[in-house]
Scaffold this active site. Structure first.
Site, PDB file in Angstrom:
ATOM      1  N   CYS A  18     132.539 -41.535  90.438  1.00 50.70           N
ATOM      2  CA  CYS A  18     131.827 -40.496  91.175  1.00 50.70           C
ATOM      3  C   CYS A  18     130.341 -40.872  91.218  1.00 50.70           C
ATOM      4  O   CYS A  18     129.908 -41.847  90.598  1.00 50.70           O
ATOM      5  CB  CYS A  18     132.005 -39.142  90.497  1.00 50.70           C
ATOM      6  SG  CYS A  18     131.295 -39.091  88.819  1.00 50.70           S
ATOM      7  N   HIS A  47     132.684 -42.058  79.818  1.00 57.72           N
ATOM      8  CA  HIS A  47     133.869 -42.164  78.971  1.00 57.72           C
ATOM      9  C   HIS A  47     134.875 -43.156  79.562  1.00 57.72           C
ATOM     10  O   HIS A  47     135.903 -42.779  80.133  1.00 57.72           O
ATOM     11  CB  HIS A  47     134.508 -40.789  78.785  1.00 57.72           C
ATOM     12  CG  HIS A  47     133.741 -39.915  77.851  1.00 57.72           C
ATOM     13  ND1 HIS A  47     133.869 -38.539  77.835  1.00 57.72           N
ATOM     14  CD2 HIS A  47     132.821 -40.208  76.898  1.00 57.72           C
ATOM     15  CE1 HIS A  47     133.063 -38.031  76.902  1.00 57.72           C
ATOM     16  NE2 HIS A  47     132.427 -39.038  76.328  1.00 57.72           N
ATOM     17  N   HIS A  80     126.653 -37.333  80.325  1.00 61.67           N
ATOM     18  CA  HIS A  80     127.158 -36.019  79.906  1.00 61.67           C
ATOM     19  C   HIS A  80     126.057 -35.041  79.529  1.00 61.67           C
ATOM     20  O   HIS A  80     126.314 -33.854  79.349  1.00 61.67           O
ATOM     21  CB  HIS A  80     128.126 -36.193  78.731  1.00 61.67           C
ATOM     22  CG  HIS A  80     129.188 -37.202  78.989  1.00 61.67           C
ATOM     23  ND1 HIS A  80     129.173 -38.458  78.434  1.00 61.67           N
ATOM     24  CD2 HIS A  80     130.285 -37.157  79.775  1.00 61.67           C
ATOM     25  CE1 HIS A  80     130.227 -39.141  78.861  1.00 61.67           C
ATOM     26  NE2 HIS A  80     130.908 -38.376  79.677  1.00 61.67           N
ATOM     27  N   GLU A 132     129.372 -33.061  76.754  1.00 65.32           N
ATOM     28  CA  GLU A 132     128.760 -32.202  77.772  1.00 65.32           C
ATOM     29  C   GLU A 132     128.623 -30.771  77.256  1.00 65.32           C
ATOM     30  O   GLU A 132     127.600 -30.118  77.464  1.00 65.32           O
ATOM     31  CB  GLU A 132     129.589 -32.219  79.055  1.00 65.32           C
ATOM     32  CG  GLU A 132     128.968 -31.369  80.160  1.00 65.32           C
ATOM     33  CD  GLU A 132     129.830 -31.279  81.405  1.00 65.32           C
ATOM     34  OE1 GLU A 132     129.753 -30.237  82.094  1.00 65.32           O
ATOM     35  OE2 GLU A 132     130.593 -32.232  81.693  1.00 65.32           O
ATOM     36  N   SER A 228     138.156 -39.283  78.188  1.00 67.60           N
ATOM     37  CA  SER A 228     137.700 -38.837  79.506  1.00 67.60           C
ATOM     38  C   SER A 228     138.419 -37.547  79.861  1.00 67.60           C
ATOM     39  O   SER A 228     139.608 -37.548  80.193  1.00 67.60           O
ATOM     40  CB  SER A 228     137.990 -39.904  80.556  1.00 67.60           C
ATOM     41  OG  SER A 228     137.836 -39.388  81.865  1.00 67.60           O
ATOM     42  N   ASN A 230     138.261 -35.554  82.437  1.00 66.13           N
ATOM     43  CA  ASN A 230     138.825 -35.424  83.786  1.00 66.13           C
ATOM     44  C   ASN A 230     140.052 -36.312  83.972  1.00 66.13           C
ATOM     45  O   ASN A 230     140.966 -35.960  84.717  1.00 66.13           O
ATOM     46  CB  ASN A 230     137.754 -35.696  84.848  1.00 66.13           C
ATOM     47  CG  ASN A 230     137.397 -37.148  84.997  1.00 66.13           C
ATOM     48  OD1 ASN A 230     138.007 -37.884  85.770  1.00 66.13           O
ATOM     49  ND2 ASN A 230     136.378 -37.594  84.258  1.00 66.13           N
TER      50      ASN A 230
END
Length: 339
Positions: A18, A47, A80, A132, A228, A230
């Site tokens: 991203c 990550h 993060h 985060e 990770s 996500n």
């Protein structure tokens, strides 16, 4: 003789890097290029094992805390985000900082600060211990409590039920987050929403793509590291959306051939911190097992780009270096036909 079964791969798009990850990784690369090694990085810059190992081989030194960085040295804060206490600790050691926090995470930090200044109880939907979440909670620890899942809602205690707001970690499952919000609103009917969606566009887009391909898949393979968030969510989303089985791997060598036995359609995706080279390796391995036909399932096209961290960009400009953030090649860079 019966005709052989048609084997194919459904390849999710969007997938992989991203804009926030692109920015953070490029920041470390440019810092190494222009300041020279070593460049210290607090926590993993993103990550992903491959990314961390690659940067370490170039001279990045990853540490857990700022007190491991020599006084006066240069340190990069990960995508993060970090708390104000970390910034203060770095300043106390005269560290030269490059803040590679994803701008979307910074947005959540600013929301937390604003709501805390208005004396709200802030319910941070996220996973305790995730970097985060630690960074966001550190912005206003006396006002923020973490809600890990819908099951935690009954344990939430607030001072004033009419002055409560929710915010969230950016990399969560959209569906689970909305279920947590629904249960919170049952307890606190006047619960306020953040001014904009906290779950990042990339997380949502990757989940939507997986939801589209999963019902047609015998197996879905997500490329991404275990830490990770996500990537782990994509494994769950695939199962919830109808995939018969779903697995996560860091790289192609971790794929168990037994997963492919009897399968005719394999879905492939990757988390937002995964470089495309790892996906290519997975496709090559699948081709060796007869899955040479690849069809792309595209649900969105991502064009967002973030500028480099301010501290780094300023130094590079003074050195006459181009400070634009290059895209990691075109998003559709495989020789395949879209569905």
């Amino acid at each position: 003789m019966p005709s052989p079964l048609r084997k194919r791969v459904l390849l999710a798009a969007p997938r992989g890097y991203c804009a926030g990850v692109d920015r953070a990784v490029i920041a470390v690369e440019k810092a190494l290029d222009h300041y020279g090694a070593p460049i210290y990085v607090r926590k993993e810059i993103v990550h992903n094992k491959y990314v961390v190992e690659t940067l370490a081989s170039r001279g990045a030194i990853f540490v857990d805390e700022t007190d491991e960085v020599p006084e006066g040295a240069r340190v990069v804060f990960s995508a993060h985000g970090v708390s104000p206490a970390v910034h203060a600790a770095a300043e106390a050691r005269s560290l030269q900082t490059i803040d590679a926090t994803c701008p979307l995470v910074t947005k959540v930090h600013k929301e937390a600060v604003r709501f805390a200044s208005d004396d709200y109880d802030i319910l941070l939907i996220g996973h305790t211990g995730h970097e985060e979440v630690e960074g966001t909670q550190g912005e206003a620890p006396e006002h923020i409590q973490v809600v890990n899942s819908p099951a935690d809602v009954d344990d939430v205690v607030v001072r004033d039920p009419d002055k409560v707001v929710w915010i969230s970690q950016t990399t969560l499952s959209v569906d689970e987050t909305m279920e947590t919000v629904r249960r919170l609103r049952e307890r606190f009917p006047t619960l306020q929403d953040p001014p904009s969606d906290d779950i990042c566009y990339a997380t949502q887009n990757r989940q939507v793509a997986v939801k589209k391909l999963a019902p047609d898949c015998d197996v879905v393979i997500t490329v991404g590291s275990a830490n990770s968030s996500n990537s782990v969510r994509l494994v769950e989303v695939a199962l919830d959306a109808g995939a018969r089985s779903s697995y996560r791997v860091d790289r192609a060598s971790e794929i168990d051939p037994a997963w492919l036995e009897g399968a005719t359609t394999v879905g492939v995706t990757s988390g937002a911190s995964v470089p495309e080279i790892l996906v290519r390796d997975v496709l090559d391995l699948l081709a060796e097992h007869g899955f040479g036909e690849v069809e792309e399932v595209r649900t969105a096209t991502e064009d967002l780009m973030f500028s480099l961290p301010r501290e780094l960009a300023s130094d590079l400009k003074r050195m006459g270096v181009n400070v634009s953030t290059p895209r990691r090649g075109p998003r559709r860079d495989l020789s395949i036909q879209p569905l």
